[in-house]
Design a protein around this motif. Structure first.
Motif, short mmCIF file in Angstrom:
data_model
loop_
_atom_site.label_atom_id
_atom_site.label_comp_id
_atom_site.label_asym_id
_atom_site.label_seq_id
_atom_site.Cartn_x
_atom_site.Cartn_y
_atom_site.Cartn_z
N ILE A 133 6.43 6.51 9.02
CA ILE A 133 5.56 6.74 7.93
C ILE A 133 4.05 7.17 8.52
CG2 ILE A 133 4.59 5.91 5.99
CD1 ILE A 133 6.86 4.07 5.55
N ASN A 134 3.44 8.31 8.21
CA ASN A 134 2.39 8.41 8.75
C ASN A 134 1.04 8.15 7.85
OD1 ASN A 134 3.36 9.67 11.13
ND2 ASN A 134 3.53 11.57 10.10
N LEU A 135 0.04 7.61 8.26
CA LEU A 135 -1.15 7.36 7.27
C LEU A 135 -1.91 8.62 7.58
CD1 LEU A 135 -1.69 3.50 8.21
CD2 LEU A 135 -0.31 4.54 6.28
N ARG A 136 -2.47 9.04 6.50
CA ARG A 136 -3.10 10.44 6.41
C ARG A 136 -4.52 9.89 5.77
NH1 ARG A 136 1.67 11.87 4.16
NH2 ARG A 136 0.81 12.05 2.36
N GLY A 137 -5.48 10.71 6.25
CA GLY A 137 -6.93 10.30 5.51
C GLY A 137 -7.32 8.92 5.40
N GLN A 138 -7.53 8.76 4.36
CA GLN A 138 -7.86 7.35 3.79
C GLN A 138 -6.71 6.29 3.29
OE1 GLN A 138 -11.06 8.04 0.76
NE2 GLN A 138 -12.18 9.28 1.79
N ASP A 139 -5.65 6.76 3.69
CA ASP A 139 -4.41 5.78 3.47
C ASP A 139 -4.56 4.53 4.13
OD1 ASP A 139 -3.48 7.94 2.01
OD2 ASP A 139 -1.79 8.51 3.35
N THR A 140 -4.03 3.40 3.66
CA THR A 140 -4.13 2.13 4.39
C THR A 140 -3.10 1.55 3.74
OG1 THR A 140 -5.69 0.36 4.74
CG2 THR A 140 -5.35 1.28 2.43
N THR A 141 -2.97 0.02 4.24
CA THR A 141 -2.00 -0.74 3.86
C THR A 141 -2.05 -1.78 2.92
OG1 THR A 141 -2.13 -1.83 6.18
CG2 THR A 141 -0.38 -0.02 5.80
N SER A 142 -1.27 -2.58 2.61
CA SER A 142 -1.63 -3.66 1.73
C SER A 142 -2.08 -5.03 2.44
CB SER A 142 -0.57 -4.09 0.84
OG SER A 142 0.94 -4.40 1.91
N VAL A 143 -1.96 -4.87 3.89
CA VAL A 143 -2.63 -5.83 4.80
C VAL A 143 -3.30 -5.16 5.67
CG1 VAL A 143 -0.67 -7.66 4.39
CG2 VAL A 143 -0.27 -5.94 6.12
N PRO A 144 -4.43 -5.70 6.23
CA PRO A 144 -5.08 -5.15 7.19
C PRO A 144 -4.37 -4.34 8.33
CG PRO A 144 -5.95 -7.03 6.79
CD PRO A 144 -4.92 -7.13 6.11
N PRO A 145 -4.41 -3.04 8.51
CA PRO A 145 -3.69 -2.25 9.46
C PRO A 145 -3.75 -2.91 11.01
CG PRO A 145 -4.94 -0.73 8.33
CD PRO A 145 -5.30 -2.37 7.81
N GLY A 146 -4.74 -3.57 11.28
CA GLY A 146 -4.89 -4.41 12.78
C GLY A 146 -4.23 -5.60 12.84
N SER A 147 -3.90 -6.12 11.56
CA SER A 147 -3.29 -7.37 11.80
C SER A 147 -2.04 -7.56 12.53
CB SER A 147 -3.22 -8.09 10.31
OG SER A 147 -2.20 -7.29 9.60
N PHE A 148 -1.31 -8.61 12.86
CA PHE A 148 -0.28 -8.83 13.55
C PHE A 148 0.81 -8.81 12.51
CE2 PHE A 148 3.34 -10.81 15.82
CZ PHE A 148 3.18 -10.03 17.15
N PRO A 149 1.96 -8.07 12.69
CA PRO A 149 3.04 -8.05 11.57
C PRO A 149 4.02 -9.30 11.96
CG PRO A 149 3.34 -6.39 13.58
CD PRO A 149 1.90 -7.06 13.64
N ARG A 150 4.31 -9.97 10.78
CA ARG A 150 5.00 -11.12 11.01
C ARG A 150 6.53 -10.88 10.50
NH1 ARG A 150 1.83 -14.26 13.94
NH2 ARG A 150 -0.15 -14.10 13.46
N ASP A 151 7.36 -11.65 11.02
CA ASP A 151 8.77 -11.59 10.85
C ASP A 151 9.24 -11.72 9.31
OD1 ASP A 151 11.48 -10.99 11.41
OD2 ASP A 151 11.85 -13.46 11.55
N GLY A 152 9.81 -10.80 8.69
CA GLY A 152 10.20 -10.75 7.36
C GLY A 152 9.17 -10.38 6.52
N GLN A 153 7.96 -9.82 6.97
CA GLN A 153 7.00 -9.34 6.22
C GLN A 153 7.03 -7.92 5.20
OE1 GLN A 153 3.34 -8.45 8.56
NE2 GLN A 153 1.82 -9.34 6.67
N THR A 154 6.65 -7.81 4.17
CA THR A 154 6.57 -6.69 3.50
C THR A 154 5.51 -5.88 3.45
OG1 THR A 154 8.69 -7.40 2.19
CG2 THR A 154 7.26 -5.35 1.31
N VAL A 155 5.18 -4.73 3.92
CA VAL A 155 4.02 -3.91 4.19
C VAL A 155 4.03 -2.82 2.98
CG1 VAL A 155 2.48 -2.74 5.40
CG2 VAL A 155 3.74 -4.81 6.40
N THR A 156 3.01 -2.61 2.15
CA THR A 156 3.00 -1.39 1.42
C THR A 156 1.92 -0.58 1.85
OG1 THR A 156 3.75 -2.92 -0.66
CG2 THR A 156 2.72 -0.76 -1.29
N VAL A 157 2.40 0.87 1.96
CA VAL A 157 1.65 1.79 2.14
C VAL A 157 0.63 2.51 0.90
CG1 VAL A 157 1.33 4.14 3.09
CG2 VAL A 157 2.76 2.63 4.11
N LEU A 158 -0.71 2.35 1.12
CA LEU A 158 -1.40 2.84 -0.17
C LEU A 158 -1.88 4.22 0.18
CD1 LEU A 158 -3.34 -0.34 -0.48
CD2 LEU A 158 -1.21 0.13 -1.74
N ARG A 159 -1.54 5.11 -0.72
CA ARG A 159 -2.02 6.68 -0.64
C ARG A 159 -3.13 6.68 -1.50
NH1 ARG A 159 0.78 8.34 3.74
NH2 ARG A 159 2.97 8.30 3.57
#
Length: 481
Positions: A290-316
């Protein structure tokens, strides 16, 4: 056996080793009996140096020490000892027929002579035998206290001999220092026996960043792979910043480890579950394709560490701008005026609203538009303040007979009892429908409908004093009802 009759295991002793000297001395005394001077000269062994004799032939030749001071003292040290100097045997007896009893008498004389010589040799051999017994017993104790130990220090084994009683004493003798983070097996203070194995493992500081969490731990492992196993870190599929075969020195090592985790990414109406050892959420999302374009971001800070079992939502995200012109309300400034009767307000300057130009930002997240956010504001023209005069002059007293008239009935007939009423033509206004000229002739200012009800009643009474009920030809009769 060698050519001298000594045991082969004692051949070529080390002259610097006291234990070798003792063993050799013991071996010599175990192997050889006393040697007599006549035997050395004749180079013939004495077959029976202590042969038993007939008790009847024994002659007591013992003499106290003070009677034998002429004898040479015996050196008791094994290395300095010399063979005892025994008397030389008598020359062979010549047997003459019929002289002194013949051969039998000669043999008896020889036996008596040997019996006389034997106690002297025994007295000289007793101190030597005691020294040999003492050295043999000391050597046995010396050998019994010696232990063969295998000592392994930080993976380097060596076999040594020691007289230490326990592990602590052995380590001190060998100069091995241990600290709070080191491991000794068996534990310090454990008694030692020959054949024991002792292991010393030094602790090493490991500056570990494990799944984004930093801490310092101590390990006795000598390699990165061993440290991971010792700490119970799952290395399969993990990212390790150093080769697993890299050795860890006593000064320690800085290590970054990211284990493999399961992350679910929600994007564009689809869910994707991936196994990743990424360092950031952005890397995990990109790893899911999945590519993040322009001002797209995620539901958690993109620079944070991904935890086991975590769900991340991409915000267009999309952003737009909108410019609006908005009015600016004018202000009202009231000033007192003593020329106006109390309750009268006169607008000296009408107010005028201003206008500003505002730029708004609109943000749309996954198709949902959020509340506009103002970005910039510009005033097109300023508003004009409205000026109002407030009367403070007291009202004059009206004649008593005028006050008794039914003024409320007149007002109800003319304007319906409304102080701000204005006729359709705009000529007459107020409770009593004054025209502007008449109003001002009675001392009023501005428009009658802008004055208070009390002032309007006062002006109407004043007009009645001047002209009676004629100004109100249709409703004037109500004054007397």
């Amino acid at each position: 056996m060698d050519s001298d009759g000594r045991s082969a295991r004692f051949s070529a002793p080390d002259p610097e080793d006291p234990l070798e000297r003792v063993v050799v001395s013991i071996s010599q005394y175990e192997t050889y009996g006393p040697t007599y001077e006549n035997d050395q000269q004749n180079d013939q062994p004495n077959d029976q140096p202590y042969a038993a004799e007939d008790p009847r032939d024994y002659v007591d030749t013992y003499r106290p020490a003070y009677e034998t001071q002429h004898e040479v003292p015996y050196e008791t040290h094994p290395e300095a000892a010399t063979e005892p100097q025994l008397p030389r045997p008598l020359p062979p007896t010549i047997e003459l027929p019929g002289a002194f009893g013949g051969r039998a008498e000669a043999r008896r004389a020889a036996r008596r002579q040997k019996a006389a010589e034997r106690p002297q040799a025994v007295r000289r051999l007793v101190p030597r035998a005691l020294v040999v017994a003492f050295l043999a017993g000391g050597t046995t104790a010396f050998v019994a206290d010696d232990k063969a130990i295998e000592l392994t220090v930080d993976g380097k084994p060596r076999t040594l001999h020691t007289f230490a009683d326990d592990v602590t004493e052995l380590l001190a003798d060998e100069g091995v220092e241990v600290g709070a983070h080191d491991i000794v097996a068996p534990a310090p203070g454990t008694p030692l026996t020959s054949g024991d194995e002792i292991a010393v493992r030094y602790g090493r500081p490991l500056h570990l960043t494990l799944d984004g969490r930093r801490r310092t731990v101590w390990t006795t492992a000598r390699t990165v792979d061993g440290a991971l196993r010792e700490l119970g870190v799952r290395a399969e599929g993990a990212y390790v910043s150093a080769p697993r075969s890299k050795r860890i020195g006593l000064e320690g090592l800085t290590l970054d480890v990211r284990t493999e985790r399961t992350v679910t990414v929600m994007a564009d109406g689809r869910a994707r579950t991936v196994r990743t050892n990424a360092a950031t959420v952005r890397e995990a999302v990109e790893g899911a394709g999945i590519n993040l374009r322009g001002q797209d971001t995620t539901s958690v800070p993109p620079g944070s560490f991904p935890r086991d079992g975590q769900t991340v939502t991409v915000l267009r995200i999309t952003r737009t701008k909108e410019v609006r012109e908005e009015p600016i309300a004018f202000g009202v400034r009231r000033t007192p005026d003593a020329s106006l009767f109390r309750g009268t307000e006169v607008v000296e300057q009408a107010g005028q609203p201003g206008m500003r130009r505002v730029t708004y930002a609109h943000r749309t997240v996954n198709g949902v538009r959020s509340k506009p956010r103002p970005l910039d504001s510009e005033v097109v023209h300023e508003p004009r303040t409205q000026l109002v005069k407030i009367g403070t002059k007291p009202l004059p007293a009206a004649p008593a007979d005028v006050d008794d008239l039914n003024w409320s009935a007149l007002a109800a007939c003319e304007s319906g009892g409304r102080p701000g009423a204005v006729d359709p033509s705009g000529t007459y206004g107020g409770l009593y429908q004054f025209d502007t000229r008449t109003w001002q002739s009675l001392g009023g200012t501005g428009r009658p409908q802008d004055a208070s009800a009390a002032e309007q009643t006062y002006r109407a009474k004043k007009l009645y004093v001047r002209r009676g009920a004629s100004p109100w030809p249709h409703c004037g009769g109500r004054l007397h009802t």
